[in-house]
Scaffold this motif. Structure first.
Motif, PDB file in Angstrom:
ATOM      1  N   VAL A 334       0.830  -1.207   0.000  1.00 11.00           N
ATOM      2  CA  VAL A 334       0.000   0.000   0.000  1.00 11.00           C
ATOM      3  C   VAL A 334       0.864   1.256   0.000  1.00 11.00           C
ATOM      4  CG1 VAL A 334      -1.819   1.261   1.197  1.00 11.00           C
ATOM      5  CG2 VAL A 334      -1.813  -1.206   1.224  1.00 11.00           C
ATOM      6  N   LYS A 335       2.050   1.161   0.621  1.00 10.73           N
ATOM      7  CA  LYS A 335       2.893   2.359   0.690  1.00 10.73           C
ATOM      8  C   LYS A 335       3.651   2.618  -0.602  1.00 10.73           C
ATOM      9  CE  LYS A 335       3.272   3.325   5.434  1.00 10.73           C
ATOM     10  NZ  LYS A 335       3.472   2.110   6.278  1.00 10.73           N
ATOM     11  N   GLY A 336       3.747   1.615  -1.463  1.00 11.89           N
ATOM     12  CA  GLY A 336       4.470   1.836  -2.698  1.00 11.89           C
ATOM     13  C   GLY A 336       5.313   0.625  -3.076  1.00 11.89           C
ATOM     14  N   THR A 337       6.218   0.824  -4.033  1.00  6.55           N
ATOM     15  CA  THR A 337       7.060  -0.270  -4.507  1.00  6.55           C
ATOM     16  C   THR A 337       8.535   0.097  -4.324  1.00  6.55           C
ATOM     17  OG1 THR A 337       5.411  -0.612  -6.234  1.00  6.55           O
ATOM     18  CG2 THR A 337       7.466  -1.819  -6.454  1.00  6.55           C
ATOM     19  N   GLU A 399      -9.498   1.951   1.292  1.00  4.20           N
ATOM     20  CA  GLU A 399     -10.731   2.701   1.552  1.00  4.20           C
ATOM     21  C   GLU A 399     -11.509   1.920   2.603  1.00  4.20           C
ATOM     22  OE1 GLU A 399     -12.816   3.605  -2.165  1.00  4.20           O
ATOM     23  OE2 GLU A 399     -10.884   4.254  -2.993  1.00  4.20           O
ATOM     24  N   GLY A 400     -11.394   2.380   3.835  1.00  4.10           N
ATOM     25  CA  GLY A 400     -12.028   1.631   4.929  1.00  4.10           C
ATOM     26  C   GLY A 400     -11.277   0.334   5.124  1.00  4.10           C
ATOM     27  N   ASP A 401     -12.037  -0.758   5.176  1.00  6.56           N
ATOM     28  CA  ASP A 401     -11.414  -2.060   5.418  1.00  6.56           C
ATOM     29  C   ASP A 401     -10.894  -2.714   4.154  1.00  6.56           C
ATOM     30  OD1 ASP A 401     -13.778  -3.094   7.975  1.00  6.56           O
ATOM     31  OD2 ASP A 401     -11.812  -2.139   8.087  1.00  6.56           O
ATOM     32  N   THR A 402     -11.213  -2.111   3.009  1.00 12.90           N
ATOM     33  CA  THR A 402     -10.889  -2.748   1.738  1.00 12.90           C
ATOM     34  C   THR A 402      -9.740  -2.030   1.065  1.00 12.90           C
ATOM     35  OG1 THR A 402     -13.251  -3.100   1.522  1.00 12.90           O
ATOM     36  CG2 THR A 402     -11.926  -3.557  -0.421  1.00 12.90           C
ATOM     37  N   ILE A 403      -8.919  -2.802   0.375  1.00 11.87           N
ATOM     38  CA  ILE A 403      -7.868  -2.185  -0.429  1.00 11.87           C
ATOM     39  C   ILE A 403      -8.309  -2.220  -1.886  1.00 11.87           C
ATOM     40  CG2 ILE A 403      -5.482  -2.343  -1.175  1.00 11.87           C
ATOM     41  CD1 ILE A 403      -4.790  -3.491   1.490  1.00 11.87           C
ATOM     42  N   GLN A 429      -7.351 -10.970   2.130  1.00 11.51           N
ATOM     43  CA  GLN A 429      -8.005 -12.263   2.304  1.00 11.51           C
ATOM     44  C   GLN A 429      -8.645 -12.748   1.017  1.00 11.51           C
ATOM     45  OE1 GLN A 429      -7.139 -13.098   5.151  1.00 11.51           O
ATOM     46  NE2 GLN A 429      -8.312 -12.192   6.817  1.00 11.51           N
ATOM     47  N   ARG A 430      -9.431 -11.857   0.400  1.00 17.82           N
ATOM     48  CA  ARG A 430     -10.231 -12.257  -0.746  1.00 17.82           C
ATOM     49  C   ARG A 430      -9.904 -11.292  -1.878  1.00 17.82           C
ATOM     50  NH1 ARG A 430     -16.744 -12.319  -0.653  1.00 17.82           N
ATOM     51  NH2 ARG A 430     -16.336 -10.125  -0.188  1.00 17.82           N
ATOM     52  N   ARG A 431      -9.749 -11.816  -3.092  1.00 20.74           N
ATOM     53  CA  ARG A 431      -9.399 -10.958  -4.214  1.00 20.74           C
ATOM     54  C   ARG A 431     -10.533 -10.904  -5.220  1.00 20.74           C
ATOM     55  NH1 ARG A 431      -4.723 -12.837  -2.307  1.00 20.74           N
ATOM     56  NH2 ARG A 431      -3.199 -11.177  -1.930  1.00 20.74           N
ATOM     57  N   GLN A 505     -18.948  -6.492   0.020  1.00 19.81           N
ATOM     58  CA  GLN A 505     -17.618  -6.137   0.542  1.00 19.81           C
ATOM     59  C   GLN A 505     -17.397  -6.604   1.966  1.00 19.81           C
ATOM     60  OE1 GLN A 505     -17.039  -2.100  -1.336  1.00 19.81           O
ATOM     61  NE2 GLN A 505     -15.519  -2.033   0.263  1.00 19.81           N
ATOM     62  N   LYS A 506     -16.212  -7.151   2.207  1.00 21.96           N
ATOM     63  CA  LYS A 506     -15.873  -7.617   3.557  1.00 21.96           C
ATOM     64  C   LYS A 506     -14.510  -7.069   3.926  1.00 21.96           C
ATOM     65  CE  LYS A 506     -15.803 -12.083   3.568  1.00 21.96           C
ATOM     66  NZ  LYS A 506     -16.323 -13.360   3.051  1.00 21.96           N
ATOM     67  N   LYS A 507     -14.203  -7.116   5.202  1.00 23.01           N
ATOM     68  CA  LYS A 507     -12.884  -6.695   5.661  1.00 23.01           C
ATOM     69  C   LYS A 507     -11.820  -7.606   5.063  1.00 23.01           C
ATOM     70  CE  LYS A 507     -10.121  -5.881   9.660  1.00 23.01           C
ATOM     71  NZ  LYS A 507      -9.898  -5.972  11.017  1.00 23.01           N
ATOM     72  N   GLY A 508     -10.722  -7.025   4.618  1.00 24.14           N
ATOM     73  CA  GLY A 508      -9.625  -7.817   4.076  1.00 24.14           C
ATOM     74  C   GLY A 508      -9.733  -8.051   2.580  1.00 24.14           C
TER      75      GLY A 508
END
Lengths: 527, 391
Positions: A334-337, A399-403, A429-431, A505-508
């Motif tokens: 999330v912070k970058g590459t 965004e919230g619990d989701t990336i 967790q889930r893609r 949508q779920k957390k993770g």
């Protein structure tokens, strides 16, 4: 008499709104009559509503009543219902001077001929029939105005072009041209910022401006004195278009990012694409330089054709030949590459706020160019963390619990694959993948979408398919990859898909939103 | 009945703090006593032109400025004392015979071209009274390095620092970083890096090692020709205090702004409200802060106020300035950090809690009155006239 006048007014209002709506699509296709006609037939955008109303009027008059009150009210309502193209749609209508001229000439021509036809053929043709004919003829008036105004338009354009050329001679910046099937805008964005920070004031046309007219306007309006550098993105709308651009802004250096399959249907084959982009390489003089993507076989071949010029290669692998800049990619999140650029024997490291191999390659080409022009590589490396991916490029956001991985713009097989790579590398967790697939790939469209879906099946847990364009190909690819029908869902529009996404949508969750199509191809607008 | 004074409120400008200037101006215009003053808003837009008009009082105008600007009047400010006002531009023509003449200007700029003496100079040439610091004090206050030198000369502690020039660093940043390490001490990381001339925490970052130092310098050099590198204080508390040129000069209560991370970022200052219902566009006024904290020793508070007044007077400041200090909790050393010659929201929230208590309308009234008095005094100086050498 009163009724006739009111009917003329009401119908004219409808014509105005309808023509304005058509104008939006014409503008989106860069005022190309042939592309507009193609869209018109593909989308079956001939009038249905107005015709239906006119036929209703006909039925009423056959029954013995006066159809005009019905049609007056009806067309008034329809006109309102047409909506305002300056506010609706993903790419709204911009009322530029040219757009205004087109709209008004088309409208005035149409309403004037409607009025004269009604008056002259009053006794021969019933009003509802005349109206029906004009409902169908509306787009023709737009095209006719386009043709009529094109003479004046070219004169205007020529004047602007000469002004721009004069300005360029006055300021005389060193021009770097950028072309390639994809990555032009990102590369321009990075290069202009890197050069501005490490070399000197750099002129660059704004976002998405890559046609001769657009660049001319920007030069006239924004090129300031004492600007030593300019970066110009050059798009190829067909063979010869880049050559025309290079006559306007002769480049000293050029970056060619890739020869891919984007807009294949316009060019016909990758060889033709290569030749067209090659026009930029040819325009670079002998004392200039080329910066080429060393991973691209077409560009390696092109480089060999320009041995008399300085040719520099960047890329991930030296299996096709030596690299002047080698890119090494580390961890992504999330912070970058984390990346390293190996240049002239030294390694320059940075953590950049960008994701995916394609865009990091774009950044590398900009780094290489800036250093070749004399910037201190250490300094340029220090500015890399400050380069942002702007809207509609691959971004990773929580965004919230989701990336969310957003890769919303003009998808292509390489970009899609890279985005899927990123989807796989982010912790979660889930893609989930949401996409309408890729478009404008000509013959290869079905195959490429199937391949992409196959790749996706290995990474994603759930896939949301948007729109009909590639539904079959995507579903086939997913099934081939072992997906079960429960894991894929189909939606007509992106709004429906997004609503469903919000529900499940779920957390993770990590969600990849891939490709947001222009509405030319997504939902069918009703006429 | 006393005639209402006409006050032109100037704001905006070609600065990275443009948006914050709008916020400060809108707040000030709401607080101005409408019985005593007539307001003329004058906005220095991003297109470089100056605009006047009552529509500028509407906050929503600014995000759609390009569309709305046709309802405003473009104005020019000629540096001509015989005109002494804003000249409207109508259809491309300057109407020199019909200037809008204010009694004084209330300046609500932040950052370059407004807080740094540029506008002040123009107003001096036009002989129009204006609030806040004069040309010299303004430009001095905006240069962090020179302010540190002034504070040090007054015997006030400042953190060790190195100034790095962009021209040199761009050509050889490794050498620049080495030089910084040599002068500050390579073992005294982390460093704090900031642009010398800007405010509002733009371009500021912390560097934990040499590579990060290079990245931080590159960040600061996006915004300024010079960067300041300071040693970081490990256990830190920020203390701010405002000073006003009443007679005698007076310092407000202190405040401790609360930050989310290691130092206040732009987001902290302007995008986080004090509570969920606080309007994000209240700027500094809505920042979470403790004003006149009960558990801070009176000695420290007085030290801060004393230092503030000393520096304020040393640079010749006028109007309301806010001085920011850094307290090292390890040894209770109070370091001078920076001075804001036009503080966000004019620091009214500090004066509300000071004694004597000063409410925002009174503050503004004082600023305007002293501006007019100062200008009158200046006019009474004997001008240099006549040719001696050329006769």
């Amino acid at each position: 008499m009163m009724f006739t006048a009111l009917l003329t007014l009401s119908f004219s209002f409808f014509l105005y709104r309808r023509i304005k709506r058509y104008l939006r699509f014409l503008q989106q296709d860069d005022y190309s009559a042939s592309r507009f006609v193609k869209w018109f037939f593909e989308n079956r955008s001939f009038d249905k509503r107005g015709t239906a109303l006119a036929l209703a009027g006909g039925a009423v008059s056959l029954a013995g009543w006066d159809p005009r009150p019905l049609m007056i009210a009806g067309f008034l309502l329809l006109a309102i219902f047409e909506g305002d193209p300056q506010r609706s749609g993903k790419m709204t209508l911009k009322m530029t001077e040219r757009a205004k001229r087109l709209l008004w000439s088309a409208f005035l021509l149409a309403s004037f001929s409607f009025l004269s036809t009604s008056l002259l053929l009053y006794s021969l043709m019933p009003s509802w029939l005349t109206i029906l004919l004009f409902c169908q003829a509306a787009p023709l008036y737009l095209l006719f105005s386009l043709g009529l105004l094109s003479i004046d338009e070219s004169r205007r354009q020529r004047r602007f072009l000469n002004e721009a050329k004069k300005r360029l001679l006055e300021v005389n910046p060193l021009v770097i041209g950028i072309t390639g099937s994809y990555g032009k805008t990102s590369t321009k964005h990075f290069l202009s910022r890197l050069m501005q920070l490490s070399l000197g004031p750099t002129f660059y046309p704004g976002k998405g401006v890559n046609t001769p007219m657009g660049i001319t306007r920007e030069i006239r309006e924004r090129l300031k004195d004492r600007t030593p550098y300019a970066v110009v993105e050059m798009a190829a709308y067909g063979p010869g278009s880049i050559r025309r651009l290079t006559r306007l802004t002769p480049p000293r250096g050029a970056i060619l990012t890739t020869i891919g399959k984007a807009h294949l249907e316009r060019f016909g084959s990758q060889e033709v694409i290569a030749k067209t982009k090659g026009e930029l390489a040819e325009a670079v003089p002998e004392d200039g330089f080329l910066v080429l993507n060393g991973d691209d076989p077409f560009l390696r071949r092109m480089g060999k054709q320009h041995q008399n010029k300085t040719t520099l290669y960047y890329g991930y692998s030296d299996e096709r030949g030596p690299l002047d800049l080698k890119i090494v990619i580390g961890k992504a999140g999330v912070k970058g590459t984390e990346i390293s650029f190996i240049y002239k024997g030294k390694s320059y490291e940075a953590t950049v706020a960008l994701h995916g191999k394609p865009i990091i390659a774009n950044l590398a080409s900009a780094f290489l160019t800036a250093c070749h022009l004399g910037a201190d590589p250490s300094f340029v490396a220090a500015t890399l963390p400050h380069m942002e991916a702007f809207e509609n490029r691959l971004q990773v956001r929580a965004e919230g619990d989701t990336i969310f991985v957003h890769d919303a713009y003009n998808s292509n097989p390489v970009g899609f694959a890279a985005a899927l790579e990123v989807l796989g590398s982010v912790d979660g967790q889930r893609r989930i993948l949401m996409t309408p697939g890729m478009i404008e790939l000509g013959q290869d469209q079905e195959y490429e979408n199937e391949q992409a879906a196959l790749l996706a099946s290995r990474v994603a847990d759930i896939v949301l398919i948007v729109g009909w364009a590639n539904r079959k190909a995507l579903e086939t690819g997913l099934l081939r990859g072992g997906f079960s029908p429960e894991q894929m869902h189909f939606f007509e529009t992106r709004d429906e898909a997004l609503a469903y996404l919000k529900k499940i949508q779920k957390k993770g969750d990590v969600v990849l939103i891939e490709n947001d199509l222009l509405d030319l191809h997504e939902t069918k607008e009703a006429f | 009945m006393v005639k209402k004074k006409k006050i032109a409120v100037l704001f905006g400008g070609r600065s990275s703090e443009h948006e914050i200037s709008i916020i400060t101006a809108l707040q000030a215009m709401q607080a101005i006593d409408p019985l005593a003053y007539d307001i003329l808003p004058v906005y220095l837009a991003l297109d470089g032109k100056w605009y006047a008009g009552d529509k500028l009082l509407d906050k929503s105008l600014y995000t759609k400025f390009e569309r709305e600007k046709k309802d405003l009047t473009q104005v020019l400010l000629p540096p001509d004392p015989s005109i002494r006002g804003f000249v409207p531009v109508v259809d491309g023509e300057a109407k020199l015979k019909k200037p809008l003449v204010p009694d004084a200007c209330l300046l609500a700029f932040h950052g370059q071209y407004g807080e740094d003496g540029c506008v002040q100079g123009l107003l001096e040439m036009a002989s129009i009274p204006f609030t806040g610091c004069s040309v010299m004090a303004s430009s001095l206050a905006m240069n962090k390095t020179v302010c540190k030198k002034v504070a040090a000369a007054e015997g006030i502690p400042v953190l060790p620092y190195v100034e790095v020039k962009r021209q040199a660093a761009v050509k050889a940043i490794d050498a620049a970083a080495e030089d910084v390490e040599r002068r500050l001490g390579a073992d005294s990381y982390p460093y704090f890096v900031k642009p010398v001339h800007l405010g509002s925490s733009i371009g500021i970052s912390k560097a934990r090692d040499r590579n990060a130092l290079k990245v931080s310098l590159a960040k600061a050099f996006q915004f300024d020709e010079k960067a300041l590198v300071e040693k970081c204080v490990t256990k830190i508390m920020e203390i701010n205090v405002a000073v006003i040129d009443t007679d005698p000069v007076c310092a407000s209560v202190v405040e401790i702004p609360i930050s989310s991370g290691e130092a206040l970022s732009y987001e902290d200052k302007y995008m986080r409200g004090g509570s969920k219902t606080a309007d994000a566009s209240q700027g500094m006024a809505s920042l979470q802060r403790i004003i006149d904290p009960a558990d801070l020793s009176p000695e420290l508070k007085n030290r801060a106020r004393e230092y503030a007044i000393k520096i304020y007077e040393a640079i010749g400041a006028k109007g309301i300035s806010r001085l920011d200090f850094i307290l090292d909790l390890n040894d209770d050393t109070l370091y001078f950090n920076e001075i804001n010659p036009i503080p966000g929201s004019l620091a009214f929230y500090l004066w509300e809690r000071s004694s004597p208590r000063l409410l925002y309308p009174d503050l503004i009234g004082h600023l305007i009155d002293s501006a007019i008095k100062r200008a009158a005094l200046k006019e009474s100086l004997v001008p240099l006239v006549g040719f001696k050498a050329l006769k």
